[in-house]
Design an enzyme around this catalytic site. Structure first.
Site, PDB file in Angstrom:
ATOM      1  CB  SER A   1      -0.928   0.016   1.221  1.00  0.00           C
ATOM      2  OG  SER A   1      -0.171  -0.020   2.417  1.00  0.00           O
TER       3      SER A   1
ATOM      4  CG  ASN B   1      -2.447   5.169   1.687  1.00  0.00           C
ATOM      5  OD1 ASN B   1      -3.610   5.050   2.071  1.00  0.00           O
ATOM      6  ND2 ASN B   1      -1.636   4.140   1.578  1.00  0.00           N
TER       7      ASN B   1
ATOM      8  CG  HIS C   1      -2.449  -0.369  -3.034  1.00  0.00           C
ATOM      9  ND1 HIS C   1      -2.786   0.909  -2.670  1.00  0.00           N
ATOM     10  CD2 HIS C   1      -2.820  -1.158  -1.985  1.00  0.00           C
ATOM     11  CE1 HIS C   1      -3.346   0.909  -1.470  1.00  0.00           C
ATOM     12  NE2 HIS C   1      -3.376  -0.332  -1.041  1.00  0.00           N
TER      13      HIS C   1
ATOM     14  CD  GLU D   1      -2.975   3.884  -4.997  1.00  0.00           C
ATOM     15  OE1 GLU D   1      -3.013   5.127  -4.935  1.00  0.00           O
ATOM     16  OE2 GLU D   1      -2.477   3.175  -4.090  1.00  0.00           O
TER      17      GLU D   1
END
Length: 647
Positions: free
Chosen positions: A122, A194, A143, A155
């Protein structure tokens, strides 16, 4: 790299992410090996897959039977055996860089030379992971988001040496799984989602530490004033407070002390029973009025600033950031679009003020944000910002296409919320129709993305943030559909409720799958239909049935809807595409002028006396007798051939 299609997939790790990715691959038709270090772990993972496949089969979500999908999966504990025939290896083991590097080095020794090695990390460096192998050009980040079966986003992360062929293969694999990929073009810590999501959590925590907000105030403001599905503290508790804390370990920024204190006390949120809320008691306890006085722009400015940093550093495009924000973080708007709506000059001013007042690096404006504002590209009102608003689009929630027959297709593209309509989405529909040239359009087909809904209605949480005068604009969008001069068709597959139902009612024709459900559930929210639903519904089905639908707020089956005249057709799913195509072919190949006149005469006649309606019809008929299409129609009839009307 040896060119070869992916057929055999090995997933390393049988935990929630690993067995979820393996399940997706098996559903898509790949032969899958699930490997973990102990037989019990493998067995538990495959048992979870069997349960999930059973549920999907019950809901009609599988093309093959659950048993057929499960038969494509095997378990293994020996790593060499697990990867021996793999075309693609997806690693989904604990988030530890050295553990991943050791694993990739071992996989590199045993996997075929052509195999692609992907990591589900991640946020760890794909470049560093790939450097542990002799094939860094074949190492890529994929991801997935938890749970993989339900979350639509992946991702795709470029390592510094990842080849274009590997990236193309990764994108093709993700698409084959029915997921949507966004490109992380540079290997930055935390990737895209994130980096734009963490400021949402962190800035609320900094404000709590500074005494500028309470937990309930922050969450209530962001949910009830700004339309987010969760506030920063509820989201931190839900995802795990330690996740936000550990994310900052490899960056130059510190975690807020209010987050560090929770981690030190092992109060990590929902998974430990206590975090910012007591989950063993009542959990989140904020109310709509609790958010008064909270500085929402302070939170959103930081998010927009991180998006600007990603774009300016060529990590991601605004489109990919926006899609990632929606699908990965579940934000109501893409962060770049949010910035354009707020005004990038207002965002920059907020950041500069906070930076001057606090000296905190987290408020330092990104160079790209400063550049946009200096160039006058301050957002929607200026016509340009992250996106260019001067032409047709950009559309965040619509897919719009026009084919050579003049068929304009408008797909509602918000499947993560069952295509529920936000204010932005309503505006985009109106814009799409306003930018369509009727002379080039033969008909308009409206549909919903995904497998579950045409549209489940209005995004009620988002509409709680609106003024009553703004909500009146909803009817303007539906009027634009109703009054568009070419025939319109609603292609309904799944839920068609609330605002989605009103959009369908505004269309001239409605075709649905038998499994679809329709209704006006607004009364259950203390509301009534607000987009003309009470009036159009009454004109279609009569007063009694309209009142039944509105008063009771129930969903009715497509079969009943067809019986009541709400639908032109309700057909089995396997016949749906053909049924819609027949309607569209007739509209696309029909005489455009006659269809335009027919629509106007029928619509106007509903609100007129019979004599007036007959007069309007007669005038329309007389007008059409002078057209070339009429001559072609009569000639084709006489020659026993299909007419070729003007396009």
């Amino acid at each position: 790299m040896v060119e070869r299609d992916i057929e055999n997939v090995t997933v390393l790790g049988a935990g929630s992410m690993g067995h979820g990715i393996a399940e997706l691959a098996a559903i898509a038709g790949y032969d899958v090996v699930v490997r973990d270090i102990e037989e019990e772990l493998v067995a538990d993972g495959l048992e979870e897959v069997e349960w999930s496949l059973g549920k999907l089969e019950e809901k009609g979500k599988l093309d093959d039977s659950a048993d057929e999908v499960r038969a494509r999966m095997t378990g293994e504990t020996d790593l060499a055996a697990a990867v021996a025939d793999a075309d693609l290896v997806v690693e989904a083991i604990p988030e530890n860089l050295e553990l991943k590097r050791d694993t990739f080095a071992e996989v590199d020794d045993h996997a075929p030379e052509h195999a692609i090695l992907a990591s589900n990390t991640s946020g760890l460096s794909i470049t560093k992971i790939g450097a542990a192998t002799d094939r860094p050009e074949q190492v890529v980040g994929t991801h997935f988001f938890n749970p993989p079966v339900k979350m639509d986003l992946v991702e795709v992360v470029h390592g510094e040496q990842t080849s274009q062929a590997t990236l193309d293969a990764a994108h093709a694999f993700v698409a084959d799984l029915g997921k949507r990929a966004i490109d992380v073009k540079r290997d930055v810590h935390g990737f895209i989602v994130n980096n734009v999501m963490l400021p949402f959590i962190e800035e609320g925590a900094w404000m709590l530490a500074d005494g500028d907000a309470t937990v309930q105030q922050a969450d209530a403001a962001m949910v009830y004033q700004r339309g987010y599905p969760m506030g920063p503290f509820e989201l931190a508790d839900y995802t795990g407070i330690d996740i936000a804390y550990h994310f900052r370990e490899d960056t130059d920024l510190d975690s807020p002390p209010t987050i560090a204190e929770k981690v030190e006390a092992d109060d990590l949120g929902k998974k430990t029973g206590r975090g910012f809320y007591d989950w063993e008691a009542d959990g989140p306890d904020y109310e709509p009025g609790d958010g008064e006085g909270f500085d929402t722009l302070r939170v959103e400015a930081r998010m927009v600033n991180e998006a600007a940093r990603l774009v300016g550093n060529d990590v991601a495009t605004p489109d990919d950031i926006d899609l990632g924000s929606r699908l990965g973080a579940r934000f109501p708007e893409g962060v770049c679009r949010l910035g354009d709506q707020l005004g990038l000059d207002a965002v920059l001013d907020k950041l500069e003020t906070l930076h001057e007042e606090t000296g905190a690096d987290r408020f330092a404006p990104a160079d790209y944000l400063v550049e946009l504002v200096d160039d006058g590209k301050t957002g929607v009102d200026a016509g340009e910002g992250f996106h260019d608003y001067r032409g047709d689009g950009p559309y965040q929630y619509l897919n719009k296409s026009l084919d050579d027959r003049g068929v304009l297709e408008i797909e509602f593209d918000r499947p993560e919320r069952l295509n529920a309509f936000s204010e932005t989405m309503f505006g985009e529909v109106e814009q799409a129709l306003a930018n369509a040239d009727p002379d080039e359009v033969s008909c308009v087909v409206f549909s919903g993305a995904g497998e579950d809904a045409f549209s489940s209605g209005a995004d009620i949480t988002g509409f709680m943030t609106s003024e009553p005068t703004e909500l009146m604009d909803v009817d303007e969008t539906i009027r634009a559909i109703d009054e568009f001069e070419r025939p319109t068709l609603a292609r309904i597959d799944g839920f068609c409720l609330g605002a989605g139902f009103e959009i369908a009612l505004a269309c001239d024709l409605r075709v649905a799958t038998e499994d679809s459900s329709l209704g006006a559930p607004e009364i259950n929210l203390g509301l009534i239909p607000g987009g003309g639903g009470t009036q159009r519904l009454t004109r279609i089905v009569g007063e009694g049935r309209a009142k039944e639908l509105v008063f009771r707020g129930e969903q009715i089956s497509a079969e009943r809807a067809a019986d009541w005249g709400l639908l032109n057709r309700a057909v089995p799913a396997e016949e749906f595409d053909d049924a819609v195509a027949e309607f569209v072919d007739d509209l696309a190949n029909g005489p455009k002028t006659a269809l335009k006149v027919a629509k106007r005469v029928i619509d106007d006649g509903q609100d007129a006396s019979l004599d007036t309606g007959l007069d309007v019809e007669s005038q329309g008929f007389g007008l059409l007798t002078t057209t070339d299409d009429m001559v072609e129609g009569v000639t084709a009839f006489r020659d026993d051939r299909e007419p070729e009307f003007e396009r």
